[in-house]
Design a protein around this motif. Structure first.
Motif, PDB file in Angstrom:
ATOM      1  N   GLN A 141       0.547  -1.313  -0.084  1.00  0.00           N
ATOM      2  CA  GLN A 141       0.095   0.050   0.141  1.00  0.00           C
ATOM      3  C   GLN A 141       0.715   1.514  -0.078  1.00  0.00           C
ATOM      4  O   GLN A 141       0.220   2.011  -0.938  1.00  0.00           O
ATOM      5  CB  GLN A 141      -0.207   0.059   1.061  1.00  0.00           C
ATOM      6  CG  GLN A 141      -2.225  -0.890   1.283  1.00  0.00           C
ATOM      7  CD  GLN A 141      -3.194  -0.496   1.765  1.00  0.00           C
ATOM      8  OE1 GLN A 141      -3.724   0.681   1.952  1.00  0.00           O
ATOM      9  NE2 GLN A 141      -3.185  -1.881   2.730  1.00  0.00           N
ATOM     10  N   ARG A 142       1.593   1.385   0.435  1.00  0.00           N
ATOM     11  CA  ARG A 142       2.794   2.804   0.724  1.00  0.00           C
ATOM     12  C   ARG A 142       4.185   2.690   0.814  1.00  0.00           C
ATOM     13  O   ARG A 142       4.571   1.235   0.485  1.00  0.00           O
ATOM     14  CB  ARG A 142       2.659   2.744   2.440  1.00  0.00           C
ATOM     15  CG  ARG A 142       1.481   3.326   2.626  1.00  0.00           C
ATOM     16  CD  ARG A 142       1.384   3.694   4.154  1.00  0.00           C
ATOM     17  NE  ARG A 142       0.273   3.770   4.702  1.00  0.00           N
ATOM     18  CZ  ARG A 142      -1.072   3.460   5.072  1.00  0.00           C
ATOM     19  NH1 ARG A 142      -1.228   2.163   4.852  1.00  0.00           N
ATOM     20  NH2 ARG A 142      -2.437   3.911   5.402  1.00  0.00           N
ATOM     21  N   VAL A 143       5.003   3.349   0.089  1.00  0.00           N
ATOM     22  CA  VAL A 143       6.286   3.556   0.231  1.00  0.00           C
ATOM     23  C   VAL A 143       6.440   4.842   0.848  1.00  0.00           C
ATOM     24  O   VAL A 143       6.090   5.605   1.111  1.00  0.00           O
ATOM     25  CB  VAL A 143       6.818   4.108  -1.087  1.00  0.00           C
ATOM     26  CG1 VAL A 143       8.120   4.242  -1.585  1.00  0.00           C
ATOM     27  CG2 VAL A 143       6.574   2.988  -2.691  1.00  0.00           C
ATOM     28  N   ALA A 144       7.758   4.349   1.791  1.00  0.00           N
ATOM     29  CA  ALA A 144       8.646   4.989   2.343  1.00  0.00           C
ATOM     30  C   ALA A 144       9.869   5.749   2.338  1.00  0.00           C
ATOM     31  O   ALA A 144      10.678   5.108   1.690  1.00  0.00           O
ATOM     32  CB  ALA A 144       8.335   5.316   4.139  1.00  0.00           C
ATOM     33  N   SER A 145       9.909   7.299   2.207  1.00  0.00           N
ATOM     34  CA  SER A 145      10.594   7.372   2.367  1.00  0.00           C
ATOM     35  C   SER A 145      11.592   8.808   3.371  1.00  0.00           C
ATOM     36  O   SER A 145      11.038   9.161   3.918  1.00  0.00           O
ATOM     37  CB  SER A 145      11.319   8.071   0.712  1.00  0.00           C
ATOM     38  OG  SER A 145      10.193   9.448   0.442  1.00  0.00           O
ATOM     39  N   GLY A 146      13.113   8.131   3.051  1.00  0.00           N
ATOM     40  CA  GLY A 146      13.642   9.617   4.314  1.00  0.00           C
ATOM     41  C   GLY A 146      14.376  10.004   3.956  1.00  0.00           C
ATOM     42  O   GLY A 146      15.102   9.104   3.444  1.00  0.00           O
ATOM     43  N   GLY A 147      15.299  11.376   4.619  1.00  0.00           N
ATOM     44  CA  GLY A 147      16.732  11.388   4.353  1.00  0.00           C
ATOM     45  C   GLY A 147      17.507  12.746   4.972  1.00  0.00           C
ATOM     46  O   GLY A 147      16.972  12.749   5.881  1.00  0.00           O
ATOM     47  N   LYS A 148      18.101  13.709   4.321  1.00  0.00           N
ATOM     48  CA  LYS A 148      18.593  14.919   3.923  1.00  0.00           C
ATOM     49  C   LYS A 148      18.029  16.109   4.305  1.00  0.00           C
ATOM     50  O   LYS A 148      18.067  16.438   5.422  1.00  0.00           O
ATOM     51  CB  LYS A 148      19.750  15.382   3.270  1.00  0.00           C
ATOM     52  CG  LYS A 148      20.826  15.699   4.448  1.00  0.00           C
ATOM     53  CD  LYS A 148      21.779  15.467   3.016  1.00  0.00           C
ATOM     54  CE  LYS A 148      23.118  16.943   3.816  1.00  0.00           C
ATOM     55  NZ  LYS A 148      23.808  16.939   2.048  1.00  0.00           N
TER      56      LYS A 148
END
Length: 478
Positions: free
Chosen positions: A462-469
């Motif tokens: 159902q979902r994509v999660a992303s994280g970063g700078k």
């Protein structure tokens, strides 16, 4: 005379991926389409419910018709033509297309994001020393787990989804309860340098999810008894930092290191079985063909509900379910391992049987950040600093294609549960969704303000999660 009667006909023989023949050879028009082949093949398979299939002739997929696929090949029409059929995922994951939430909370870069095995929980680790749990039904911050005193470098969900382990630059490992955000048990300390990787014992080996393996910059691998809160075994033989550890489904542990080797250990007694050599520089990353089924344990993505729930049942039931799923993915052959290195190459191994590699996979022009088998084990995807993602055959290691579109280093990739789509995060601040079958870009997802370090696709699709700078965690949906 009608033109139909003049159509060339061929003798074909269906075979499965292992080469076993299905039925006897029979005669078809050369213009036959995949839909028709599907009807015939499913009739021969005699399954209660027909499964979607893909068909291949000499490694080329039949997309429009048999005739079109054979056009570029020299085929003896007198001989029986082998057509390989491959069962595809019964369900279909739809590509994510938009950012539904941008979640603030972390005060430093987000280094890791991971969905729990059923997709019920989402956790992130950050340079601000905290682990955060996010409520997916409302897409809001839920708990902030404090305890680490340095950057959280690695997080790992137990395959039953009831515990999250996190390791930090201060060489400590904490365990958290996702339902409350509270710490479980005591801090696991013993490593003398920072934690590089964490991996849990598979569910079908131990449904209690009791043991955890950790790799460290100090050159050792430790196996922890999380119930007693102590170190059970220390595996030493690497001469430099251990970069990655994988706990296989057949009772073996694999570790990769900056000493250019991969070591295979027996998990029950910690004995070193063999050392795999071949890389000319640091080995950064590894993947097992069974990674996805080990990660999801007893959870079957095809049975996912709209609101993800933990898998219910007794320990014995969960163990059986996980064992069945593992056996199905593993098949007859032992698990395969692929390793990626700073020497720009990948190696494909059968580590349980042989210390020689099956294939040396070359083509990248910079170091390899991450490598992953698709959930159905048929494709290997590798992400590199050369801005490309390359796809390789999961059985042979043969090069398939390059996915180009990022304008800077690709850091992390994640497969959708049906093996049809792939998402990548890059230092160019975008995520991109790729269609693995058509081998092209499906959707471009700009939105982050800076480099995207971490990305994951929830096992329920159902979902994509992303994280970063940019310190923001973003959730993407279709």
């Amino acid at each position: 005379m009608s033109p139909d009667e003049d159509v060339q006909r061929l003798l074909i023989q269906f075979r499965d991926e292992a080469g076993e023949s299905l039925g006897s050879p029979f005669d078809v028009p050369v213009t036959i389409t995949p839909d028709k082949l599907q009807l015939v093949c499913n009739a021969l398979l005699q399954k209660d419910e027909p499964v979607p299939l893909a068909f291949f002739v000499h490694d080329a997929e039949i997309v429009a018709s048999l005739e079109k696929t054979l056009a570029g090949q020299s085929v003896e029409t007198e001989k029986v033509l082998d057509i390989i059929y491959q069962p595809q995922a019964v369900f279909r994951v739809r590509a994510v297309t938009r950012c539904t939430s941008s979640l603030e909370g972390h005060t430093e870069a987000v280094i890791s994001v991971a969905f729990s095995p059923t997709g019920k929980y989402l956790a992130s680790g950050s340079g601000d020393t905290t682990v955060r749990f996010w409520d997916l039904s409302t897409e809001t911050p839920q708990f902030t787990a404090k305890g680490h005193r340095h950057w959280v470098l690695s997080i790992a969900w137990s395959p039953d989804g009831k515990k999250l382990a996190s390791g930090c630059k201060n060489s400590q490992i904490f365990l958290w309860d996702p339902a409350t955000g509270n710490q479980i048990g005591r801090v696991l300390s013993g490593h003398s340098k920072w934690i590089t990787c964490l991996c849990w014992e598979p569910l079908h080996i131990n449904p209690e999810c009791r043991y955890l393996a950790s790799a460290s910059k100090d050159g050792s691998i430790r196996i922890w008894d999380t119930l007693m809160g102590r170190c059970d075994k220390i595996l030493t033989s690497h001469t430099q930092s251990v970069t990655c550890v994988k706990w296989g489904g057949d009772g073996l542990l694999y570790s990769s290191s900056q000493d250019r080797t991969i070591k295979v250990w027996r998990s029950q007694d910690g004995v070193l079985c063999r050392t795999l050599q071949g890389h000319a520089h640091w080995v950064n990353t590894m993947a097992l063909s069974t990674d996805y089924v080990l990660r999801t344990g007893a959870f079957e993505p095809a049975e996912a509900t709209i609101n993800p729930q933990d898998v219910s049942g007794s320990l014995a039931e969960l163990k059986d379910k996980a064992q069945q799923r593992y056996d199905q993915v593993r098949g007859q052959e032992p698990e395969r391992l692929v390793s990626g290195s700073d020497d720009f190459t990948l190696f494909l191994w059968r580590p349980a049987e042989d210390k020689k590699p099956l294939e040396r996979m070359t083509g990248h022009q910079a170091l390899i950040n991450q490598v992953l088998f698709s959930p159905d084990t048929r494709i290997i995807a590798s992400a590199s600093f050369d801005k490309s993602i390359k796809l390789w055959d999961g059985r042979t290691g043969k090069y398939l294609t390059s996915l180009r579109g990022h304008v800077s280093a690709v850091y992390q990739i994640a497969w959708s549960a049906d093996s049809r789509l792939l998402v990548s995060g890059s230092s160019d601040s975008t995520l991109k969704v790729w269609d693995a079958k058509m081998k092209k870009l499906a959707i471009d997802l700009p939105g982050h303000a800076d480099e995207v370090y971490a990305t994951d696709w929830s096992p329920d699709g159902q979902r994509v999660a992303s994280g970063g700078k940019d310190k923001c965690l973003r959730i993407w949906r279709r």
